[in-house]
Design a protein around this motif. Structure first.
Motif, PDB file in Angstrom:
ATOM      1  N   GLU A 134     -14.510  -2.408 -29.780  1.00 54.65           N
ATOM      2  CA  GLU A 134     -13.800  -3.492 -29.796  1.00 54.65           C
ATOM      3  C   GLU A 134     -14.497  -4.058 -30.769  1.00 54.65           C
ATOM      4  O   GLU A 134     -13.909  -5.176 -31.341  1.00 54.65           O
ATOM      5  CB  GLU A 134     -13.429  -4.136 -28.963  1.00 54.65           C
ATOM      6  CG  GLU A 134     -12.008  -3.606 -28.425  1.00 54.65           C
ATOM      7  CD  GLU A 134     -10.794  -2.251 -28.883  1.00 54.65           C
ATOM      8  OE1 GLU A 134     -10.769  -2.397 -30.007  1.00 54.65           O
ATOM      9  OE2 GLU A 134     -11.609  -0.895 -28.524  1.00 54.65           O
ATOM     10  N   TRP A 395     -14.163   1.739 -31.461  1.00 53.65           N
ATOM     11  CA  TRP A 395     -12.956   1.820 -31.158  1.00 53.65           C
ATOM     12  C   TRP A 395     -12.255   2.742 -30.574  1.00 53.65           C
ATOM     13  O   TRP A 395     -12.722   3.618 -30.723  1.00 53.65           O
ATOM     14  CB  TRP A 395     -11.891   1.529 -32.590  1.00 53.65           C
ATOM     15  CG  TRP A 395     -12.566   0.554 -33.671  1.00 53.65           C
ATOM     16  CD1 TRP A 395     -13.955   1.312 -34.844  1.00 53.65           C
ATOM     17  CD2 TRP A 395     -13.000  -0.629 -34.184  1.00 53.65           C
ATOM     18  NE1 TRP A 395     -13.764  -0.336 -35.534  1.00 53.65           N
ATOM     19  CE2 TRP A 395     -13.276  -0.890 -35.140  1.00 53.65           C
ATOM     20  CE3 TRP A 395     -11.455  -1.839 -32.808  1.00 53.65           C
ATOM     21  CZ2 TRP A 395     -13.645  -2.937 -34.979  1.00 53.65           C
ATOM     22  CZ3 TRP A 395     -11.945  -3.082 -33.358  1.00 53.65           C
ATOM     23  CH2 TRP A 395     -12.468  -3.304 -34.511  1.00 53.65           C
ATOM     24  N   LEU A 399      -7.173   2.816 -27.305  1.00 57.25           N
ATOM     25  CA  LEU A 399      -5.467   1.296 -26.671  1.00 57.25           C
ATOM     26  C   LEU A 399      -5.142   1.113 -28.242  1.00 57.25           C
ATOM     27  O   LEU A 399      -5.809   1.847 -29.453  1.00 57.25           O
ATOM     28  CB  LEU A 399      -7.149  -0.298 -26.425  1.00 57.25           C
ATOM     29  CG  LEU A 399      -7.704  -0.124 -25.718  1.00 57.25           C
ATOM     30  CD1 LEU A 399      -8.591  -1.228 -25.982  1.00 57.25           C
ATOM     31  CD2 LEU A 399      -7.222  -0.318 -24.491  1.00 57.25           C
ATOM     32  N   SER A 402      -6.828  -0.126 -31.101  1.00 57.03           N
ATOM     33  CA  SER A 402      -8.051   0.853 -32.162  1.00 57.03           C
ATOM     34  C   SER A 402      -7.957   1.838 -32.368  1.00 57.03           C
ATOM     35  O   SER A 402      -8.900   1.969 -32.969  1.00 57.03           O
ATOM     36  CB  SER A 402      -8.750  -0.434 -31.592  1.00 57.03           C
ATOM     37  OG  SER A 402      -9.284   0.447 -30.300  1.00 57.03           O
ATOM     38  N   LEU A 405      -8.195   3.657 -35.879  1.00 56.81           N
ATOM     39  CA  LEU A 405      -9.701   2.747 -36.709  1.00 56.81           C
ATOM     40  C   LEU A 405     -11.281   3.436 -36.600  1.00 56.81           C
ATOM     41  O   LEU A 405     -11.730   3.709 -35.768  1.00 56.81           O
ATOM     42  CB  LEU A 405     -10.072   1.211 -35.948  1.00 56.81           C
ATOM     43  CG  LEU A 405      -8.820   0.152 -36.187  1.00 56.81           C
ATOM     44  CD1 LEU A 405      -9.468  -1.308 -35.367  1.00 56.81           C
ATOM     45  CD2 LEU A 405      -8.800   0.128 -38.104  1.00 56.81           C
ATOM     46  N   ASN A 417     -14.294  -1.630 -39.522  1.00 52.22           N
ATOM     47  CA  ASN A 417     -12.272  -1.575 -39.208  1.00 52.22           C
ATOM     48  C   ASN A 417     -12.105  -0.652 -40.130  1.00 52.22           C
ATOM     49  O   ASN A 417     -10.431  -1.097 -40.451  1.00 52.22           O
ATOM     50  CB  ASN A 417     -12.436  -2.702 -38.972  1.00 52.22           C
ATOM     51  CG  ASN A 417     -12.141  -3.491 -39.672  1.00 52.22           C
ATOM     52  OD1 ASN A 417     -12.388  -3.975 -41.267  1.00 52.22           O
ATOM     53  ND2 ASN A 417     -12.316  -5.415 -38.810  1.00 52.22           N
TER      54      ASN A 417
END
Lengths: 433, 381, 532
Positions: A134, A395, A399, A402, A405, A417
């Motif tokens: 992340e 990423w 999730l 993300s 990205l 990103n």
């Protein structure tokens, strides 16, 4: 009298302004390398070794004639496991010591603390520890594992080889376990594991009384389905956890525990005989039998003058990171940050498990994933290895926030990103940089 | 008594020097940073400005602590909690200022909420996008906590080590609470990666200078408030409480009211210190609540000189400067040096740096009329 | 365990001496599989071997378990004798010379399980009771239906009641999962498992209730309710026990502080470091034992206790002589000085022993657990509870029944009066501080068994220790005891509901509120002296 008093006050107050920026002799014949690892406080347990390995690598490089004809010089500072101090020391290393690159940090919070500093001052940081992902910064190179290079292969292994159907996700309450467990939960559910077969629990840092938790795990595990524990328990709390497991007689053949933060260093503090068979997932184990690794271990033992010193995964990450940096500087012909950052992408160096690791455009590297079982001597026996290299996925695809990205620091995208759906570089948003 | 003598007292001796030094800092540091060439030995680089700003925020915290410990005998081992709460209030404002510039580009939610699947901002985050509200919270949150805590503790006459230990329990409990990710305040990572404050980039040179000057002003104001409190009649009662609490109560003073006011004001000052600290160091996280941090603040006060205000501020700056320097110069040995410093100060400078200096002066100027506000012989225990 | 090993050796030797029989074909095949080096094949090989009925089976599988089974470069499977020397796995013939570059066959958990199951069936009738018990447990876990015949025979022969019951339970577990068993057999099995009444039994019963015939299901459901009720009671008791054991850890950590802080009034921030010194003393003694006298390892803890006391007491005395004695009458300043001492001690240990954790092993009597009517009690925790109470008792005796204790109490209650009576107060101070430090050191010996031995060890206990002493009432040892146990048990009852973090927060909030109610702790000292 008042004058004297005033003088003392004034001297003290201005001491900082004069003493601090008294920059080192601007010697042209050295390239400085910053080492930003805690040597005191709670994280010293893990980080001191990384400082030592960096000193060794720098010494070796100097024996080989240095870099670009200049000697390397290590600048060691102690951020003392204090997160704001990390930022302060990072600033000091870049502005005062003018280091060409910095190797450091262990915890996510320390990285988060220095990230704005490295971006502002355009420094280079090599971060050697497995983390929650992340993130992708132009100025940080992540040589540790992202969750898909550690957690997911470990879960796959347990499903396929141990037939695990029931999962305890046990972690310390901070961002790495939280994120990793979020990813794992989504992954397990995608694989058809039901809600009631997943138990997630968090304990505080340094949790030392594991009686209740271990008893609960035992209970959860006696539900008739094969159960495993996925442990993201942080450093200090591991020793009491494993001691309690051993005492309550939970053997690896009953409920295996797979850990992502327990390596050879951590095991050095435990009697591993009752723990044989519990697992860990890393990208490197000391027991890996390759020429590169044996050579590295021999050098390490000679450097530390201690035959019992062990090696571990974050150390390998520093070895890879350092070699990549050396190669990139040679390629760029200078230590200019912009040139080196560009040159780093695509650099390939041998890792210690017999292959090559490459720096990808997302500033993460390719690594093999190894699953090891704890042995009586405190080492791991590798029971599974991914056939190829796994690319670090910054990423996570599991999730919601993300999955769209991507990071690609090559021109023309040059974005950490980039949102593939909106076609925008997310972080910059509507405000121009 | 009229107001004049009080104001005069404020500007007397150490106070005048202290305010003078602060004024000089506020003017000279920005000037040097902006106009002197980088090669000049007197040039103050921008990072040193932020560093000085950090020391001065600590100085304000130490000043706040000295107000309750040095003048009222309340040894708080939990002042770090008020500092951190002020810091969090400011941190929340700074997080909201990031707006859609987070890595996920979410218009409202901070990054750590996005990837942990939070759907909306928790209620206690509302309002923090408005600076005046956040500024109010910087004062109100620590102030309210101190008020409730103090009201309970002083009313039931919890004193001495008992009070110290429950303040420690308070900060410890808060630390554990803030470590929890479910709190919605970033867990262990805390709040970081700030972009703007009041529309200015926190990383810009000008903003850093402005923050530094603001810290200097806050410290001067804090000193003024504290000095005003301790030199007024109110302050005399505080000292009386410190030296003989029961006697003061028997004389008819409502001891708990006096203590409560001092404690609450002190907590608010600590909150302001925290709020100024956060944008200058760039991160606030739960380890600021750790009991060790609060103990360290006590140590600064003792090193500088308890019950002298100026000494507390000086102690904070000296110890932190030593820490900054030693962690770079002697990374493996600095704890020895710091530990030794504390021991030496306790053994040989029992009144701290400023207290000891004052003692010397007293000896040399036998004619001095007013006794400096040194620390009383017996500690309030 | 050593006994078991001897037995296995004897067995192995006996088998070696027996006339060699040509291995049947499938045993040879099994060995080929085992030699393959691939985990799934090795597992298959173990299964095949277990079913082959070959005389060499047990010796081979035991060698595999112990890491003595190896594959030589010429693909021969060989066994390394426990005291060196090699033999051929298939025939058991001793080899004249060492085989070329043997590589031990590696295990993973699946193979370990297969090995356990195979050995379980094989050793059900072993002469050694411990081996039979282990075998019965292994069969209970593996529920290997092929072991049923052997199990029946073993039950008929078994003389030890406890093991016979275990074997019966293993048999019941097999039958319950066996589609071929009659309902009557299954209901009988349900009854047997209902008397076992633990988590494992519950899991088996649940499985039976989910898939058995209606009669079996009914029986199983009845049994499940009974077992669940019993388990609920047990979990209460278990919580009490966990609480006691946590409380005794708190007591150990705090009891030294109850002297230096509680009795002497020194805010001793270096208390945690005294605990750490005790733990490191244990480490050093164990290290010496490991290198010089491995046989005496079990004695390291009894030796470490007085040594840790001595080392920590000496350090304590030095601190008192060097620093604290200058600070009497200035109690709050002791906080500052001892904070400095604590930083120095931490860094000193870090420089001396390195920053990483050090291994302190558990002697045999501290390892493992036993079953007390369904409660799992670990020996380590049991010893710590006993030990902490013993330390507490010893301290009470020392303070209440010796002249030294009398002097300490006299000095702390009224220093000037005590001095006038001819007591050398400085000496008493030093001794008292050394006593408190020494006890902290002794606590370190116990804590080294359950926690990290690292330079940060002390830091993690210091806050809790102060809470315990203050909650109990400063200056009152009995208060410390009650407070430690109360906090321990309360913590353990909160933990299942609130989680570890919230539980601790709740406890701290409770403590803060409690102090409002009783500003001087649970057991406040009465009298004017307190007002000083």
């Amino acid at each position: 009298m008042r004058n004297r008093f005033q003088k003392i006050l004034a001297t003290l107050a201005t001491a900082a302004t004069i003493a601090l920026p008294a920059a080192g002799a601007s010697a042209q014949d050295v390239i400085k390398v910053g080492i930003l690892h805690s040597l005191s406080g709670t994280m010293a347990i893990s980080e001191t070794t990384l400082k030592d390995v960096m000193l060794m690598l720098i010494e070796e490089q100097n024996k080989k004639g240095g870099l670009l004809g200049k000697k390397l010089e290590a600048v060691v500072v102690d951020p003392a496991s204090n997160w704001p101090l990390f930022a302060e020391k990072a600033r000091e290393l870049i502005t005062k010591d003018k280091v060409a690159a910095t190797f450091g940090c262990w915890t996510s919070v320390s990285r988060k603390s220095v990230l704005p500093v490295f971006e502002e001052l355009n420094g280079i940081l090599f971060y050697p520890v497995q983390y929650e992902g992340e993130e992708s910064s132009r100025n940080i190179f992540y040589t540790g594992a992202a969750p898909n290079q550690q957690a997911i292969p470990a879960v796959d292994y347990l499903m396929e080889n141990e037939g695990v159907e029931r999962w305890v996700l046990e972690g310390t309450d901070y961002v790495y376990p939280r994120t990793t467990n979020k990813i794992l939960e989504a992954y397990l559910k995608a694989k058809g594991v039901k809600d009631e077969d997943i138990s997630v629990n968090y304990t505080p840092f340094g949790h030392s009384d594991w009686q209740t938790r271990v008893a609960d795990i035992k209970k959860f595990g006696s539900g008739g389905k094969k159960t495993a524990v996925v442990s993201t328990i942080n450093g200090d709390a591991n020793v009491p956890f494993y001691k309690e497991l051993a005492n309550q007689g939970i053997k690896a053949t009953d409920i295996p525990v797979v850990a992502f933060s327990v390596g050879e260093e951590e095991l050095a503090g435990i009697d591993t005989k009752p723990l044989v068979g519990h697992l860990a997932a890393w990208n490197y184990f000391q027991s890996v039998d390759t020429a590169e690794n044996n050579d590295f271990i021999a050098k390490w033992k000679a450097f530390t003058k201690n035959d019992k010193r062990v090696t571990n995964d974050p150390m390998e990450a520093h070895v890879i990171g350092f070699n990549m940096w050396v190669k990139a500087v040679e390629k760029a012909g200078s230590t200019d940050p912009d040139a080196v950052i560009d040159a780093l992408i695509g650099v390939s160096v041998p890792n210690l498990s017999g292959g090559y690791s490459t720096m990808m455009p997302n500033h993460h590297i390719t690594k093999p994933v190894l699953i090891g079982e704890i042995q009586e001597d405190g080492q791991f026996s590798v029971v599974s290895q991914t056939p190829g290299l796994v690319v670090g996925d910054e990423w996570s695809d599991y999730l919601d926030g993300s999955k769209d990205l991507i990071a690609d620091w090559r021109a023309p995208l040059s974005c950490g990103n980039f949102n593939a759906k909106t076609g925008k570089c997310g972080g910059q948003g509507p405000v121009a940089q | 008594m009229t107001r004049r003598p009080i104001l005069l007292a404020m500007l007397d001796g150490k106070g005048a020097i202290f305010l003078g030094v602060l004024a000089a800092l506020a003017v000279l540091v920005p000037l040097s940073n902006l106009f002197l060439p980088e090669t000049s030995p007197l040039h103050v680089p921008t990072y040193a400005v932020s560093l000085l700003g950090k020391y001065l925020s600590y100085a304000l915290l130490a000043l706040a602590l000295d107000l309750v410990w040095g003048y009222c005998g309340i040894l708080s081992l939990g002042h770090g909690a008020f500092f951190a709460l002020g810091g969090y209030a400011m941190g929340m404002y700074l997080m909201r200022q990031i707006g859609p510039r987070g890595v996920y580009g979410h218009p409202v939610l901070p990054d750590f909420m996005v990837f942990l699947n939070w759907q909306e901002l928790p209620w206690y985050w509302s309002g923090f996008d408005i600076f005046p509200f956040a500024a109010l919270m910087v004062l109100a949150v620590p102030g309210l906590l101190a008020f409730v805590f103090g009201w309970l503790a002083f009313r039931s006459r919890v004193t001495g080590v008992y009070l110290s230990i429950i303040t420690q329990a308070m900060t410890f409990a808060l630390m554990l609470a803030f470590f929890r990710n479910d709190m919605g305040l970033g867990g262990n990572n805390g709040l970081t990666d700030f972009k703007d404050i009041l529309g200015f980039s926190v990383q810009a040179q000008g903003t850093r200078l402005a923050l530094f000057v603001a810290t200097v002003i806050a410290l001067a104001l804090g000193y003024g408030v504290a000095r005003y409190m301790v030199t007024s009649t109110y302050g005399k009662v505080l000292v009386a409480i410190r030296d003989a609490e029961s006697r003061t109560r028997f004389l008819g003073y409502r001891v708990e009211h006096y203590k409560l006011v001092a404690f609450t004001v002190s907590a608010m000052m600590a909150g302001v210190a925290g709020a100024l600290y956060v944008p200058q160091v760039g991160i606030i996280n739960p380890s600021e609540f750790s009991p060790a941090n609060s103990i360290e603040a006590v140590v600064w006060v003792a090193v500088g000189g308890r019950g002298t205000l100026v000494g507390a501020a000086l102690g904070a700056v000296v110890v932190n400067m030593a820490k900054s320097w030693l962690t770079g110069a002697l990374p493996e040995l600095w704890l020895f040096a710091l530990g030794a410093l504390f021991i030496v100060v306790t053994l040989y400078l029992p009144k701290g740096i400023v207290g000891t200096l004052a003692e010397w002066r007293e000896k040399r100027q036998a004619t001095a009329t007013a006794k400096p506000a040194g620390i009383a012989a017996e500690a309030a225990e | 365990m050593p006994r078991l090993l001897c037995l296995l050796l004897a067995l192995a030797c006996g088998l070696l001496a027996a006339p060699v029989r040509a291995a049947p074909a499938d045993a040879g095949e099994a060995l080929t599989l085992i030699a393959s080096g691939r985990f799934p094949d090795i597992e298959k090989g173990v299964d095949l071997l277990a079913r082959s009925g070959d005389a060499r089976t047990q010796a081979i599988i035991e060698a595999l378990r112990d890491g003595r089974l190896a594959v030589a470069a010429d693909k021969r499977v060989v066994i390394e004798g426990a005291n060196g020397g090699w033999s051929d796995a298939a025939t058991g013939e001793a080899l004249a010379e060492a085989p070329p570059s043997p590589k031990a066959v590696r295990l993973n958990n699946r193979i370990r399980r297969a090995v356990e199951a195979a050995l379980g069936a094989l050793t059900l009738m072993a002469p050694d009771a411990a081996a039979r018990r282990q075998a019965a447990e292994a069969v209970f876990r593996s529920r290997d239906a092929t072991a049923l015949a052997t199990l029946d025979e073993a039950i008929a022969r078994e003389e030890v009641a406890g093991i016979r019951r275990l074997m019966g339970e293993a048999r019941a577990a097999i039958l319950l999962g066996d589609a071929g068993a009659s309902d009557l057999q299954k209901i009988e099995a349900v009854d047997i498992l209902a008397t076992r009444a633990d988590q494992d039994a519950l899991a088996l019963l649940r499985a039976a209730a989910a898939q058995g015939s209606p009669t079996v299901r009914e029986a199983a459901e009845g049994a499940i309710t009974a077992v669940e009720r019993r388990l609920a009671v047990l979990s209460m008791l278990q919580n009490v026990w966990y609480g006691l054991s946590l409380g005794s850890v708190l007591l150990l950590a705090a009891i030294g502080l109850a002297i230096t802080f509680g009795v002497m009034g020194i805010i001793n921030m270096a208390h945690g470091e005294m605990v750490m010194i005790g733990a490191y003393t244990t480490f050093v003694i164990q290290e010496l034992a490991r290198t010089h006298a491995p046989g005496l390892f079990d004695w390291t803890l009894p030796v470490a206790i007085p040594m840790a006391f001595l080392v920590a007491a000496l350090v304590g005395a030095a601190i008192e002589r060097g620093i604290i004695r200058h600070l009497y009458g200035r109690p709050l300043e002791t906080l500052l000085a001892t904070w400095g001492v604590s930083l120095i001690l931490q860094q000193a240990v870090r420089s001396l022993f390195g920053p990483s954790n050090r291994e302190v092993g558990a002697p045999s009597y501290m390892a493992g657990a036993f079953d007390l009517g369904g409660l799992t009690i670990t020996y380590g925790r049991l010893w710590i509870v006993v030990f902490s109470l013993a330390v507490f008792a010893a301290l009470i005796v020392a303070l209440k029944a010796t002249s030294f204790g009398l002097k300490i109490r006299a000095v702390t209650q009224n220093r000037r009066m005590a001095a006038s009576m001819g007591i050398r107060t400085p000496w008493v101070d030093t001794m008292a501080f050394a006593l408190g430090s020494g006890i902290a050191g002794v606590a370190g010996v116990a804590l080294s068994q359950i926690d990290n031995v690292s330079p940060n060890l002390g830091q993690s206990y210091i806050v809790d220790s102060f809470m315990v002493v203050v909650f109990g009432g400063v200056g009152n040892l009995w208060g410390t005891l009650v407070s430690a146990l109360t906090l321990g048990i309360a913590n353990k009852f909160l933990e299942p509901f609130a989680g570890a973090v919230l539980g601790k927060i709740l406890l701290l909030v409770f403590l803060i509120l409690f102090i409002q109610k009783r500003p001087r702790g649970l057991f406040a000292l009465k009298g004017r002296a307190v007002e000083a």
